[in-house]
Design a protein around this motif. Sequence first.
Motif, short mmCIF file in Angstrom:
data_model
loop_
_atom_site.label_atom_id
_atom_site.label_comp_id
_atom_site.label_asym_id
_atom_site.label_seq_id
_atom_site.Cartn_x
_atom_site.Cartn_y
_atom_site.Cartn_z
N GLU A 187 -20.44 -2.29 -47.56
CA GLU A 187 -19.40 -3.10 -46.93
C GLU A 187 -18.14 -2.27 -46.66
N ASP A 188 -17.88 -1.25 -47.50
CA ASP A 188 -16.74 -0.38 -47.25
C ASP A 188 -16.96 0.45 -45.98
N VAL A 189 -18.18 0.93 -45.81
CA VAL A 189 -18.51 1.70 -44.61
C VAL A 189 -18.37 0.82 -43.38
N GLU A 190 -18.90 -0.39 -43.45
CA GLU A 190 -18.85 -1.29 -42.30
C GLU A 190 -17.41 -1.65 -41.94
N GLN A 191 -16.57 -1.83 -42.94
CA GLN A 191 -15.17 -2.14 -42.67
C GLN A 191 -14.46 -0.95 -42.03
N TYR A 192 -14.72 0.25 -42.57
CA TYR A 192 -14.10 1.45 -41.99
C TYR A 192 -14.53 1.61 -40.53
N CYS A 193 -15.81 1.47 -40.27
CA CYS A 193 -16.31 1.63 -38.90
C CYS A 193 -15.69 0.60 -37.96
N SER A 194 -15.57 -0.63 -38.43
CA SER A 194 -14.97 -1.68 -37.61
C SER A 194 -13.52 -1.36 -37.27
N GLU A 195 -12.79 -0.84 -38.26
CA GLU A 195 -11.38 -0.53 -38.07
C GLU A 195 -11.16 0.73 -37.25
N ASN A 196 -12.18 1.59 -37.15
CA ASN A 196 -12.02 2.88 -36.50
C ASN A 196 -12.89 3.05 -35.26
N LEU A 197 -13.29 1.95 -34.67
CA LEU A 197 -14.02 1.96 -33.39
C LEU A 197 -15.28 2.81 -33.45
N ILE A 198 -16.12 2.46 -34.43
CA ILE A 198 -17.41 3.12 -34.61
C ILE A 198 -18.46 2.02 -34.77
N SER A 199 -19.53 2.09 -34.01
CA SER A 199 -20.63 1.15 -34.24
C SER A 199 -21.52 1.72 -35.34
N CYS A 200 -22.08 0.84 -36.17
CA CYS A 200 -22.94 1.32 -37.25
C CYS A 200 -24.07 0.33 -37.49
N HIS A 201 -25.19 0.86 -37.94
CA HIS A 201 -26.29 -0.01 -38.37
C HIS A 201 -27.13 0.74 -39.40
N TRP A 202 -27.87 -0.02 -40.19
CA TRP A 202 -28.72 0.52 -41.25
C TRP A 202 -30.17 0.36 -40.84
N ASP A 203 -30.97 1.43 -41.00
CA ASP A 203 -32.37 1.30 -40.65
C ASP A 203 -33.14 0.69 -41.82
N ASP A 204 -34.45 0.55 -41.64
CA ASP A 204 -35.27 -0.12 -42.65
C ASP A 204 -35.30 0.62 -43.99
N ARG A 209 -26.73 4.88 -39.33
CA ARG A 209 -26.56 5.53 -38.03
C ARG A 209 -25.28 4.99 -37.40
N THR A 210 -24.51 5.89 -36.79
CA THR A 210 -23.26 5.49 -36.17
C THR A 210 -23.16 6.07 -34.76
N ALA A 211 -22.29 5.45 -33.95
CA ALA A 211 -22.04 5.94 -32.59
C ALA A 211 -20.59 5.63 -32.22
N GLN A 212 -19.97 6.57 -31.51
CA GLN A 212 -18.59 6.37 -31.09
C GLN A 212 -18.31 7.14 -29.82
N ARG A 213 -17.36 6.63 -29.03
CA ARG A 213 -16.90 7.35 -27.84
C ARG A 213 -15.48 7.82 -28.10
N ARG A 214 -15.22 9.07 -27.69
CA ARG A 214 -13.89 9.64 -27.79
C ARG A 214 -13.53 10.34 -26.48
N PRO A 215 -12.25 10.57 -26.20
CA PRO A 215 -11.85 11.01 -24.86
C PRO A 215 -12.29 12.41 -24.45
#
Length: 343
Positions: A187-204, A209-215
């Motif tokens: 939940e700490d990881v998910e909160q950080y990712c949400s606050e820092n514009l990073i998508s995240c998901h957990w595999d089985d 895994r995370t993904a983000q766009r930067r300039p």
Amino acid sequence: MSSARTAPQELDWTLEKGKPATLVVPRFEGTGEACAWLNALLPDIRTALQRYGALYLRGLPVASVEDFALVRDVLVPQRTPYREKATPRSSFGNDVYSSTDLPPAQSIRMHNENSYTLTFPGLLMFACLIAPEEGGATPVADCREVLRKLPAPLVERIRANGWTLHRSYSEHISVSWEKAFATERREDVEQYCSENLISCHWDDEGNLRTAQRRPGIIRHPATDEEVWFNHMAFWNSWSLDEELRETLVDEFGADGLPFETGVADGKPLTRDELDTINTAYAEATVRQTWQPGDVMLVDNVLTAHGRDPFRGDRKIVVAMGNPVDLDECRPTVPAAAGDGGAA
């Protein structure tokens, strides 16, 4: 009391082809005297740093982590935490780290520290406590020059779209998510990712895994100069040794590599484009051979850095500071989660 401490002389930077701006400092009786001298010259040092992007100070009495921290507190007074850890490094306490713990035979490509975070260090300070027998320089490249050397079509693609970073966390081939985010709670990881514009998901299997766009192209907050600022070449799979790349793809799949970068227009970065970026870095790169006591100050927005392979013992320490918010740098596209949309 020595004249070096009471009457700082005008700084005389040596500008030698292929090397960063270098200053041989006066002889000091101890770290305290050196710190007083540096403090008196801070305005001149800051002006030179914005001009040259990186400064090499040779001959300072820096022989320990404690000496380094004292000099750091003069040159880099505001500290920056190390976020979204990506490579192994040791902490020596007091926000002093090893530059990297990657194997000595491995070169580290040019990059701007934490270019993928929303707040990143504006300044880096390196110092040599033990010089290697051979190699092991910390090369630097002026990112204003890198941008000028890149072909206009590639620059415009990044200017219009930005770059993407995909990460797969695993303790087997990269850092684990627990180490990267300094927590054992999902939940700490998910909160950080949400606050820092990073998508995240957990595999089985519970891997992250995370993904983000930067300039990818930004402006220096003080000088307003435009720079190439990203990890695109550093973490692109085309930068890997061909045999290693094929092994990793066979083992984890193309979408399961520890790192992968691309252009946020959805079109893959080609091998030729990657080679073009690395060539631009190479043509802008300068380096100085480390000697014990050497200190290098790097403007992390203006200048990328890397590491040459080496032989023998090597102890290069680093500190990060003077944090900069991405929004202060007039990014050409906004940061976003995933490949550009909402998480």
